[in-house]
Design an enzyme around this catalytic site. Sequence first.
Site, short mmCIF file in Angstrom:
data_model
loop_
_atom_site.label_atom_id
_atom_site.label_comp_id
_atom_site.label_asym_id
_atom_site.label_seq_id
_atom_site.Cartn_x
_atom_site.Cartn_y
_atom_site.Cartn_z
N SER A 1 8.90 2.78 -0.94
CA SER A 1 8.24 2.15 0.19
C SER A 1 6.96 2.92 0.51
CB SER A 1 9.21 2.08 1.38
OG SER A 1 8.74 1.22 2.38
N TRP A 2 6.73 3.34 1.77
CA TRP A 2 5.55 4.17 2.05
C TRP A 2 5.55 5.42 1.18
CZ3 TRP A 2 0.87 4.96 3.69
CH2 TRP A 2 0.45 6.25 4.04
N HIS B 1 14.72 -4.69 -0.25
CA HIS B 1 13.90 -3.49 -0.11
C HIS B 1 14.69 -2.19 -0.27
CE1 HIS B 1 10.39 -1.24 1.28
NE2 HIS B 1 11.16 -0.58 2.13
#
Length: 318
Positions: free
Chosen positions: A112-113, A290
């Site tokens: 993710s980030w 995710h």
Amino acid sequence: MRRADDPYCAPLAVSADGMLDVGDGHHIYWTDSGAGIPMITCHGGPGGAMMVGAARFTDGHRVRHIMFDQRGCGRSAPRGRLEANSLQHTVADMERLRRHLGIERWIVSGGSWGSTVALAYAEAHPERCLGLFLVSLWLCRKADTDWWFHGVQTLFPELWESFAAMVPEAERGDLRDAYCRRILGDDADVAARLATSLFLYEEGFMHFDAPIAPPDPGRGADYGRIFAHYAAHDFFVDDDTLLRHADRLAAIPVSIITGRYDCCTPPSNAWALARRLPHARLEIVPGAGHYPTEPAFGHAVARAAQDFVGHIERELGR
């Protein structure tokens, strides 16, 4: 007792940890566990904290796991501080940590980030990377940010409507600006309320499988404030910078894995980078969203991570 279908490796105890002074009044918390090829894992957010469970994707007897909390996050201090807190600072902090631990080269990973951070580091310091392992890649392009704040309503209309309803109707055409101004503004009560709303909004569309437990709203104020700080500055990335500099990774093994139905960091991110890196291995996992803690994605990430470590071992002649 472990389930027969458990894809994860057994956890190892932390062998060392500490607080590293990185300047600007910031100290970052780090941990070291396992033995073997060094691998640093970058956590998500912006505003999250290290996920100790991420070490279970690879064998701790083959991988030396380095983790850290980014500036203002987790156990780093001062908690929540926004001054001197940017993607570029985080990349520099990783270099300080590498030198502090006496590591010459390491595998760089993140989700993710954290994948944004890992990619930015690899492009800045390719000579220090044995390989790059990216999960749920986020490029922080304008289109990606617009999707996060507005496009999600395509699949989660009721969630988005609740999120948008927190600001006046006249400002809902630019929710990023409306939220960031309030979260970073002088009214502490409004800031905390909007930061929590932002946190719960993200938690609402990140899951593919129904979560085992609801998110903890108590995390929202701290998380949302750091996220808003980064969002207000375009995440400290020009629109196409990460793609434009992808040629710097030409000599580095790269593995990219993403969920087909990831509504937070859609597969278009991973696809765009893979098109710039013909040597990279890209896997888009069916029936996955995710979170690599959910069954379909978790099995795929664990398998891909262990395969990637094996590839690096062969490259190093181990």
